[in-house]
Design a protein around this motif. Structure first.
Motif, PDB file in Angstrom:
ATOM      1  N   LYS A 133       0.844  -1.192   0.000  1.00  0.00           N
ATOM      2  CA  LYS A 133       0.000   0.000   0.000  1.00  0.00           C
ATOM      3  C   LYS A 133       0.883   1.248   0.000  1.00  0.00           C
ATOM      4  O   LYS A 133       1.892   1.335   0.703  1.00  0.00           O
ATOM      5  CB  LYS A 133      -0.908   0.015   1.229  1.00  0.00           C
ATOM      6  N   ARG A 134       0.514   2.217  -0.821  1.00  0.00           N
ATOM      7  CA  ARG A 134       1.257   3.473  -0.910  1.00  0.00           C
ATOM      8  C   ARG A 134       0.293   4.644  -0.759  1.00  0.00           C
ATOM      9  O   ARG A 134      -0.906   4.505  -0.965  1.00  0.00           O
ATOM     10  CB  ARG A 134       1.995   3.553  -2.259  1.00  0.00           C
ATOM     11  N   PHE A 186       1.380  14.043  -8.950  1.00  0.00           N
ATOM     12  CA  PHE A 186       1.330  13.422  -7.620  1.00  0.00           C
ATOM     13  C   PHE A 186       2.744  13.183  -7.108  1.00  0.00           C
ATOM     14  O   PHE A 186       3.701  13.134  -7.858  1.00  0.00           O
ATOM     15  CB  PHE A 186       0.565  12.093  -7.658  1.00  0.00           C
ATOM     16  N   ARG A 187       2.818  13.070  -5.812  1.00  0.00           N
ATOM     17  CA  ARG A 187       4.057  12.667  -5.145  1.00  0.00           C
ATOM     18  C   ARG A 187       3.705  11.679  -4.046  1.00  0.00           C
ATOM     19  O   ARG A 187       2.791  11.926  -3.256  1.00  0.00           O
ATOM     20  CB  ARG A 187       4.789  13.866  -4.551  1.00  0.00           C
ATOM     21  N   LEU A 188       4.429  10.556  -3.996  1.00  0.00           N
ATOM     22  CA  LEU A 188       4.216   9.617  -2.902  1.00  0.00           C
ATOM     23  C   LEU A 188       4.677  10.245  -1.592  1.00  0.00           C
ATOM     24  O   LEU A 188       5.650  11.001  -1.559  1.00  0.00           O
ATOM     25  CB  LEU A 188       4.999   8.319  -3.139  1.00  0.00           C
ATOM     26  N   ILE A 189       3.991   9.927  -0.515  1.00  0.00           N
ATOM     27  CA  ILE A 189       4.366  10.405   0.806  1.00  0.00           C
ATOM     28  C   ILE A 189       4.520   9.205   1.731  1.00  0.00           C
ATOM     29  O   ILE A 189       4.025   8.105   1.440  1.00  0.00           O
ATOM     30  CB  ILE A 189       3.328  11.390   1.381  1.00  0.00           C
ATOM     31  N   THR A 190       5.199   9.399   2.828  1.00  0.00           N
ATOM     32  CA  THR A 190       5.414   8.308   3.765  1.00  0.00           C
ATOM     33  C   THR A 190       4.138   8.045   4.569  1.00  0.00           C
ATOM     34  O   THR A 190       3.235   8.876   4.625  1.00  0.00           O
ATOM     35  CB  THR A 190       6.553   8.642   4.746  1.00  0.00           C
ATOM     36  N   SER A 191       4.106   6.885   5.213  1.00  0.00           N
ATOM     37  CA  SER A 191       2.939   6.544   6.036  1.00  0.00           C
ATOM     38  C   SER A 191       2.802   7.525   7.214  1.00  0.00           C
ATOM     39  O   SER A 191       1.690   7.853   7.633  1.00  0.00           O
ATOM     40  CB  SER A 191       3.053   5.107   6.555  1.00  0.00           C
ATOM     41  N   SER A 204      -4.519  10.458  -1.038  1.00  0.00           N
ATOM     42  CA  SER A 204      -5.179   9.201  -1.413  1.00  0.00           C
ATOM     43  C   SER A 204      -4.263   8.015  -1.153  1.00  0.00           C
ATOM     44  O   SER A 204      -3.079   8.176  -0.836  1.00  0.00           O
ATOM     45  CB  SER A 204      -5.566   9.222  -2.899  1.00  0.00           C
ATOM     46  N   GLU A 205      -4.847   6.833  -1.301  1.00  0.00           N
ATOM     47  CA  GLU A 205      -4.101   5.581  -1.160  1.00  0.00           C
ATOM     48  C   GLU A 205      -3.994   4.882  -2.509  1.00  0.00           C
ATOM     49  O   GLU A 205      -4.924   4.927  -3.310  1.00  0.00           O
ATOM     50  CB  GLU A 205      -4.801   4.633  -0.191  1.00  0.00           C
ATOM     51  N   MET A 206      -2.835   4.262  -2.724  1.00  0.00           N
ATOM     52  CA  MET A 206      -2.701   3.311  -3.829  1.00  0.00           C
ATOM     53  C   MET A 206      -2.743   1.934  -3.185  1.00  0.00           C
ATOM     54  O   MET A 206      -1.857   1.595  -2.398  1.00  0.00           O
ATOM     55  CB  MET A 206      -1.382   3.514  -4.591  1.00  0.00           C
ATOM     56  N   PRO A 207      -3.777   1.149  -3.457  1.00  0.00           N
ATOM     57  CA  PRO A 207      -3.971  -0.101  -2.715  1.00  0.00           C
ATOM     58  C   PRO A 207      -2.862  -1.118  -2.964  1.00  0.00           C
ATOM     59  O   PRO A 207      -2.200  -1.113  -4.006  1.00  0.00           O
ATOM     60  CB  PRO A 207      -5.314  -0.613  -3.247  1.00  0.00           C
ATOM     61  N   LYS A 208      -2.654  -1.947  -1.968  1.00  0.00           N
ATOM     62  CA  LYS A 208      -1.733  -3.065  -2.133  1.00  0.00           C
ATOM     63  C   LYS A 208      -2.290  -4.020  -3.180  1.00  0.00           C
ATOM     64  O   LYS A 208      -3.498  -4.244  -3.259  1.00  0.00           O
ATOM     65  CB  LYS A 208      -1.578  -3.800  -0.799  1.00  0.00           C
ATOM     66  N   GLY A 209      -1.402  -4.579  -3.992  1.00  0.00           N
ATOM     67  CA  GLY A 209      -1.870  -5.533  -4.978  1.00  0.00           C
ATOM     68  C   GLY A 209      -0.992  -5.578  -6.210  1.00  0.00           C
ATOM     69  O   GLY A 209       0.128  -5.061  -6.228  1.00  0.00           O
ATOM     70  N   GLU A 210      -1.534  -6.206  -7.251  1.00  0.00           N
ATOM     71  CA  GLU A 210      -0.784  -6.377  -8.503  1.00  0.00           C
ATOM     72  C   GLU A 210      -1.009  -5.186  -9.425  1.00  0.00           C
ATOM     73  O   GLU A 210      -2.122  -4.669  -9.551  1.00  0.00           O
ATOM     74  CB  GLU A 210      -1.218  -7.668  -9.203  1.00  0.00           C
ATOM     75  N   TYR A 211       0.093  -4.784 -10.053  1.00  0.00           N
ATOM     76  CA  TYR A 211       0.059  -3.673 -10.992  1.00  0.00           C
ATOM     77  C   TYR A 211       0.745  -4.097 -12.293  1.00  0.00           C
ATOM     78  O   TYR A 211       1.795  -4.758 -12.259  1.00  0.00           O
ATOM     79  CB  TYR A 211       0.765  -2.437 -10.434  1.00  0.00           C
ATOM     80  N   LEU A 212       0.131  -3.715 -13.381  1.00  0.00           N
ATOM     81  CA  LEU A 212       0.752  -3.904 -14.684  1.00  0.00           C
ATOM     82  C   LEU A 212       1.718  -2.747 -14.897  1.00  0.00           C
ATOM     83  O   LEU A 212       1.352  -1.589 -14.736  1.00  0.00           O
ATOM     84  CB  LEU A 212      -0.321  -3.912 -15.779  1.00  0.00           C
TER      85      LEU A 212
END
Length: 269
Positions: A133-134, A186-191, A204-212
């Protein structure tokens, strides 16, 4: 010389790990005057009681305190004032330590981002990868490099001092009625930052899982994105957002950069 235990300048130098040159300098400026100076040969001698003075001088010097300020401290000769002074210096040092720890964390994050990007570039073509999760902060943007740069500036301003730079950022392609266009930066941020900013709009969240995923150069971004759309159609995959990450590789190449498209394979609700 009386019956006190005296230490020669050489002994003090070895015992207290301070140069003879420094001890002579402290004597010359009146900061640390030897307890006894032999009138015949000029040899300097110190007592053990002066060791604490030397310790204070060393602590001050290591704290980047100037000689004039140290002399004023000794001239005041007030232990209560010294305690307050040392407490203040201790607080300043803790602030510096915190800043250095943050800097070290940023360095480690940047090193990890470069290493990860270089590993990603070893992959060719489409690949399915699993991500934890990101979290990210995004802001709307309009097409065009200048607009994107302005939007990134606003994004970083919004993050301010809350965020430790993750060096993972990019563009969001959104689909509206089968029409795709760049909609956000966008920029990812820490938890930790997410917990602080989660009530902020555009977090927002990018859910844990498979990504193409698929990599490309700057020159091939549009062509690669077209391949992404064709892949989704061919494999009957539905999504309404595609994330394009800028890879932190070959960072000094001003004319081209590497990117990675990521598409969540989690069914769109």
């Amino acid at each position: 010389m009386d019956n006190k235990r005296y230490f020669s300048i050489g002994e003090v130098s070895r015992l207290k790990n301070v140069t003879i040159k420094a001890l002579r300098y402290y004597h010359d400026i009146g900061l640390l005057i030897p307890a006894y100076t032999n009138p015949d040969n000029g040899y300097r001698y110190y007592t053990m009681n002066q060791f604490i003075d030397l310790d204070i001088i060393k602590i001050c010097k290591q704290s980047n305190v100037g000689v004039k300020e140290i002399k004023a401290l000794f001239a005041k000769a007030d232990t209560d004032y010294l305690k307050l002074y040392l407490e203040q210096k201790n607080e300043e040092i803790h602030k510096k330590i915190k800043k250095l720890e943050e800097l070290n964390k940023r360095i480690e994050i940047l090193k990890a981002a470069i290493h990860s990007s270089e590993n990603e570039l070893m992959n060719n073509g489409f690949k399915i990868q699993t991500f934890e999760k990101r979290y990210f902060l995004s802001l709307p943007t309009q097409g065009g490099e200048l607009n994107e740069i302005k939007s990134f500036d606003k994004l970083d301003e919004k993050l301010g001092e809350f965020s430790i730079n993750t060096f993972q950022y990019g563009l969001i392609y959104s689909c509206h009625y089968d029409h795709w266009e760049i909609s956000d930066v966008f920029r990812l941020i820490t938890s930790d930052d997410y917990r602080l900013l989660k009530d902020t709009s555009n977090v927002s969240e990018m859910p844990k899982g498979e990504y193409l995923t698929i990599n490309c150069t700057r020159d091939a971004e549009m062509e690669t994105f077209q391949s992404v759309k064709e892949y989704l159609e061919k494999n009957s995959l539905k999504c309404n957002k595609v994330y394009m990450f800028y890879l932190v590789a070959d960072v000094f190449n001003q004319y081209n950069h590497f990117s990675q498209f990521q598409i969540s394979l989690k069914p769109t609700p």
